[in-house]
Design an enzyme around this catalytic site. Structure first.
Site, mmCIF file in Angstrom:
data_model
loop_
_atom_site.group_PDB
_atom_site.id
_atom_site.type_symbol
_atom_site.label_atom_id
_atom_site.label_comp_id
_atom_site.label_asym_id
_atom_site.label_seq_id
_atom_site.Cartn_x
_atom_site.Cartn_y
_atom_site.Cartn_z
ATOM 1 C CG HIS A 28 52.173 39.781 39.014
ATOM 2 N ND1 HIS A 28 51.156 40.208 39.800
ATOM 3 C CD2 HIS A 28 51.687 39.717 37.760
ATOM 4 C CE1 HIS A 28 50.100 40.413 39.047
ATOM 5 N NE2 HIS A 28 50.378 40.118 37.828
ATOM 6 C CG HIS A 82 42.888 43.021 31.248
ATOM 7 N ND1 HIS A 82 43.711 44.121 31.275
ATOM 8 C CD2 HIS A 82 43.207 42.284 32.357
ATOM 9 C CE1 HIS A 82 44.488 44.052 32.338
ATOM 10 N NE2 HIS A 82 44.213 42.955 33.003
ATOM 11 C CD GLU A 84 48.148 41.593 34.350
ATOM 12 O OE1 GLU A 84 47.049 41.976 34.784
ATOM 13 O OE2 GLU A 84 49.137 41.384 35.083
ATOM 14 C CG ASP A 86 46.393 37.337 33.207
ATOM 15 O OD1 ASP A 86 46.631 38.425 32.670
ATOM 16 O OD2 ASP A 86 45.698 37.238 34.236
ATOM 17 C CG HIS A 148 44.003 45.170 37.467
ATOM 18 N ND1 HIS A 148 45.304 44.920 37.827
ATOM 19 C CD2 HIS A 148 43.731 44.279 36.484
ATOM 20 C CE1 HIS A 148 45.797 43.908 37.140
ATOM 21 N NE2 HIS A 148 44.850 43.502 36.300
ATOM 22 C CG ASP A 167 41.929 40.749 35.510
ATOM 23 O OD1 ASP A 167 41.878 39.586 35.077
ATOM 24 O OD2 ASP A 167 42.956 41.444 35.448
ATOM 25 C CE1 TYR A 195 42.431 38.085 40.122
ATOM 26 C CE2 TYR A 195 41.086 40.054 40.217
ATOM 27 C CZ TYR A 195 41.956 39.230 39.535
ATOM 28 O OH TYR A 195 42.372 39.575 38.269
ATOM 29 C CG HIS A 228 41.570 35.346 36.493
ATOM 30 N ND1 HIS A 228 42.559 34.595 35.911
ATOM 31 C CD2 HIS A 228 41.941 36.645 36.327
ATOM 32 C CE1 HIS A 228 43.490 35.408 35.416
ATOM 33 N NE2 HIS A 228 43.130 36.643 35.648
HETATM 34 FE FE1 FEO Z 1 44.915 41.811 34.857
HETATM 35 FE FE2 FEO Z 1 43.956 38.571 34.743
HETATM 36 O O1 FEO Z 1 44.956 40.062 34.227
#
Ligand code: FEO
Length: 403
Positions: A28, A82, A84, A86, A148, A167, A195, A228
């Site tokens: 994004h 989390h 999100e 991903d 976040h 994250d 990041y 990640h």
């Molecule tokens: Fe906030 Fe890696 O997703």
């Protein structure tokens, strides 16, 4: 034929079972030039626990890695740190396949997951700072709201000393090496900064508070396992210390000169301003937007003291590249910057005024007189540009001494 993916052992009972996305280059608006990983973790205690899942298209890779150590049907619980996509995109299908007894998330996670999937997922909310024993694995959950997302939490597995940090402390870095001590530090530090600058910066106040709270807990940390990039099992203070530094956003003697140019005039002005900045004692990063990605600009601004922006006037306005990049930067809310605007024009000449208004919206403190030049700069014009660079450098010095 079964997929050949294998789990990676972290401790005697904890495995990395995530996925490597070698191909992704856009997250994004963030240029993930080194790809990424979606990390999921499997705990083989008396019960089997999966911590986080992966982006939907990578579900088969994760399931194959799980299968390399245990039948997925044996998973008893899933912890979702989390929501999100991903990390949760494959969650509904994983739940349908393994039928776990429980799926845990934060209270806000429960809301976020139900509003993502609208299919009656049964989620058990966990209280902030609550502990839970799952088949001999003792977890404590800490909400990290707005680090976040509102739902974000981290989970600490006491016996193994692992902080599953979602994250936080992560980076977009695809690699077949899964431990930070096996990767080059300069690359990791750059990707972690990128990041932070692109994902976390806006929430720097919450970062400082959260780090303080986590620090007070005196966790016996042996691993930091983000969602990640690599897992940290040495040098465990490095990422929290970097986050503390980045959250503070103290100004440095470094300036970003961000510009685009039509026939080279605004480019000449950028170079003259840079010369003034250098003469004034600043380190300078000149970033022509014709060949610079917005997420690299955000990264350079992370440890910076000035943002100087230039655009020719095009159709009574600024270049679209500047509009794109400054809109993105405004959203990240960088702090403690001084700056100025400059640009060339042919007849109407609105760009400099518009750039100055955008800098004001970003809360960049204006310095000196912005420079506007018709068509091609003369040597006097370039001297004015250089003088502006010197003024910006002096203001940076002053601001730095104040902070
Ligand atoms: Fe906030 Fe890696 O997703």
């Amino acid at each position: 034929m079964p997929e050949p993916f294998k789990a990676v052992k972290i401790t005697d009972r904890v495995y990395w079972v995530g996925a490597i996305d070698w191909a992704i280059r856009d997250f994004h608006g963030y240029n993930t030039s080194r790809g990424t990983t979606y990390n999921a973790y499997l705990v083989l205690a008396d019960k089997v626990i999966l911590v986080d899942t992966v982006k939907a298209p990578f579900r088969n890779e994760m399931m194959a890695r799980i299968r390399s150590v245990v039948e997925p049907g044996k998973i008893d619980c899933i912890i979702s740190n989390h929501s999100e996509m991903d990390h949760s995109g494959s969650l509904p299908e994983v739940i349908a396949e393994v039928k776990p007894e429980k799926v845990f998330a934060s209270k806000m996670g429960l809301k976020a997951l139900s509003r993502h999937f609208h299919n009656g997922l049964e989620i058990t909310p966990v209280e902030n700072a609550s502990s839970l024993e799952i088949g001999g694995a003792n977890f404590t959950f800490f909400e990290t709201r707005m680090l976040h997302w509102p739902d974000s939490m981290v989970s600490y597995l006491a016996e193994d000393g692992i902080l599953f940090s979602q994250d936080a402390f992560g980076m977009h870095l695809a690699s077949s090496e899964h431990f930070a001590d096996r990767l080059p530090m300069d690359v990791m530090q750059r990707e972690a900064a990128k990041y932070y600058a692109n994902i976390i910066l806006l929430y720097s106040q919450q970062v400082a508070k959260t780090l303080e709270k986590l620090g007070e807990l005196n966790l016996d940390l042996k691993f930091i396992a983000p969602d990640h990039g690599p897992i940290w099992r040495e040098d465990l203070g490095r990422m929290p210390d970097l986050y503390k530094k980045w959250a503070a956003q103290k100004p440095n003697m470094k300036a970003v000169v961000l510009f685009d140019t039509m026939w080279g005039s605004t480019g000449k002005m950028a170079n003259a301003i840079s010369e003034g900045l250098i003469e004034g004692g600043a380190a300078v990063k000149v970033m022509p937007l014709s060949s610079t990605h917005r997420s690299d600009v955000a990264t350079e601004l992370l440890e910076c003291g000035a943002l100087v922006v230039g655009s020719p006037t095009l159709n009574n306005g600024i270049f679209p590249t500047l509009a794109d990049c400054l809109t993105y930067i405004k959203g990240l809310k960088p702090k403690n910057l001084v700056g100025a605007a400059f640009g060339s024009y042919g007849w109407s000449g609105e760009s400099v005024k518009q750039l100055a208004a955008m800098l004001e919206e970003i809360k960049v403190e204006p310095v000196g007189e912005n420079v506007k030049v018709q068509y091609v700069p003369t040597s006097d014009d370039l001297e004015r540009c250089k003088a502006l660079g010197l003024q910006v450098a002096a203001a940076m010095k002053e601001k730095r001494e104040d902070k």
